[in-house]
Design a protein around this motif. Structure first.
Motif, PDB file in Angstrom:
ATOM      1  N   ALA A  58       0.829  -1.210   0.000  1.00 54.06           N
ATOM      2  CA  ALA A  58       0.000   0.000   0.000  1.00 54.06           C
ATOM      3  C   ALA A  58       0.862   1.259   0.000  1.00 54.06           C
ATOM      4  O   ALA A  58       0.565   2.230  -0.702  1.00 54.06           O
ATOM      5  N   LEU A  59       1.928   1.257   0.777  1.00 55.51           N
ATOM      6  CA  LEU A  59       2.778   2.434   0.864  1.00 55.51           C
ATOM      7  C   LEU A  59       3.517   2.676  -0.440  1.00 55.51           C
ATOM      8  O   LEU A  59       3.547   3.803  -0.945  1.00 55.51           O
ATOM      9  N   ILE A  60       4.096   1.633  -1.022  1.00 58.67           N
ATOM     10  CA  ILE A  60       4.802   1.799  -2.299  1.00 58.67           C
ATOM     11  C   ILE A  60       3.836   2.256  -3.374  1.00 58.67           C
ATOM     12  O   ILE A  60       4.157   3.120  -4.190  1.00 58.67           O
ATOM     13  N   ASP A  61       2.634   1.707  -3.376  1.00 57.39           N
ATOM     14  CA  ASP A  61       1.613   2.124  -4.345  1.00 57.39           C
ATOM     15  C   ASP A  61       1.333   3.624  -4.227  1.00 57.39           C
ATOM     16  O   ASP A  61       1.268   4.338  -5.224  1.00 57.39           O
ATOM     17  N   GLN A  62       1.185   4.118  -2.997  1.00 57.60           N
ATOM     18  CA  GLN A  62       0.889   5.537  -2.772  1.00 57.60           C
ATOM     19  C   GLN A  62       2.069   6.437  -3.121  1.00 57.60           C
ATOM     20  O   GLN A  62       1.873   7.575  -3.549  1.00 57.60           O
ATOM     21  N   LEU A  63       3.289   5.938  -2.952  1.00 61.06           N
ATOM     22  CA  LEU A  63       4.481   6.744  -3.207  1.00 61.06           C
ATOM     23  C   LEU A  63       4.909   6.735  -4.670  1.00 61.06           C
ATOM     24  O   LEU A  63       5.834   7.457  -5.040  1.00 61.06           O
ATOM     25  N   THR A  64       4.249   5.932  -5.502  1.00 64.33           N
ATOM     26  CA  THR A  64       4.575   5.869  -6.930  1.00 64.33           C
ATOM     27  C   THR A  64       3.310   6.116  -7.759  1.00 64.33           C
ATOM     28  O   THR A  64       2.885   5.256  -8.530  1.00 64.33           O
ATOM     29  N   PRO A  65       2.703   7.301  -7.624  1.00 63.04           N
ATOM     30  CA  PRO A  65       1.414   7.550  -8.290  1.00 63.04           C
ATOM     31  C   PRO A  65       1.495   7.572  -9.814  1.00 63.04           C
ATOM     32  O   PRO A  65       0.481   7.425 -10.479  1.00 63.04           O
ATOM     33  N   HIS A  66       2.690   7.712 -10.370  1.00 59.27           N
ATOM     34  CA  HIS A  66       2.823   7.759 -11.823  1.00 59.27           C
ATOM     35  C   HIS A  66       3.102   6.386 -12.424  1.00 59.27           C
ATOM     36  O   HIS A  66       3.314   6.259 -13.620  1.00 59.27           O
ATOM     37  N   GLY A  67       3.098   5.357 -11.574  1.00 61.83           N
ATOM     38  CA  GLY A  67       3.231   4.001 -12.064  1.00 61.83           C
ATOM     39  C   GLY A  67       4.648   3.575 -12.389  1.00 61.83           C
ATOM     40  O   GLY A  67       4.848   2.603 -13.105  1.00 61.83           O
TER      41      GLY A  67
END
Length: 150
Positions: A115-124
Motif C-alpha cells: 500500500a505504501l509503495i503504491d501511494q508513493l509511486t502515483p505515476h506508475g
C-alpha cells in the motif's frame, strides 16, 4: 514521526492497529514508520526503492513489486515471500529495532509495504532519482497526506 504515522494510518485504514499484539511494544507507528523509511529512502540500508525492486527481482518476485509500483491492482505478498526477498538479517534487524519478533513483523510488512509503495509511486514507475533521502520521503508523504485531506 507523527506525520508519517498519520499517512501510514490513512494508507492502511487501521490495518496496523489490528495486527498489533495485545499489550505489544508498538504503542504508536513511529518505530515502524522509521523502519519503512529505512527500507524506502535512498539513504536507507536497502538502496531505496530501486534496491528493493532489485531484491524482489532476484527473489523471482519482480512482478509482485512491479504491481505495487504500476497502475493496476497490487498483488499480495506473504511474510515468507518478504523474508525471502529482504533476507532474514534485514527482517531480524527491523524486528529488533521495534522490539517485536519477525513473526509479528512480517504480516504487518506484508500489509503495509504494498500500500505504501503504491501511494508513493502515483505515476506508475520508480522515479529516476528514487523516492529521495529520509527527509525527502517525509516531504512526499506530507503531499500524500494533504491530498487525502482535500
Amino acid at each position: 514521526m507523527g506525520l508519517l504515522d498519520s499517512v501510514l494510518g490513512q494508507v492502511l485504514g487501521g490495518a496496523v492497529q489490528q495486527q498489533q499484539p495485545q499489550g505489544g511494544g508498538l504503542g504508536d507507528l513511529g518505530g515502524l514508520a522509521g523502519a519503512l523509511g529505512g527500507l524506502l529512502a535512498n539513504n536507507g540500508g536497502q538502496g531505496g526503492l530501486g534496491g528493493l525492486v532489485s531484491k524482489f527481482e532476484q527473489a523471482g518476485m519482480g512482478d509482485v513489486i512491479g504491481s505495487w509500483i504500476g497502475k493496476g491492482e497490487n498483488q499480495p505478498v506473504s511474510g515468507d515471500q518478504l523474508q525471502n526477498a529482504l533476507g532474514s538479517d534485514t527482517i531480524a534487524s527491523i524486528a529488533s529495532k521495534l522490539g517485536i519478533n519477525a513473526q509479528t513483523l512480517l504480516p504487518m510488512l506484508a500489509t503495509m509495504l504494498p500500500a505504501l509503495i503504491d501511494q508513493l509511486t502515483p505515476h506508475g514507475k520508480v522515479p529516476d532519482q528514487g523516492l529521495g533521502n529520509h527527509d525527502d520521503l517525509l516531504g512526499s508523504l506530507s503531499g500524500l497526506l494533504q491530498g487525502k485531506q482535500s
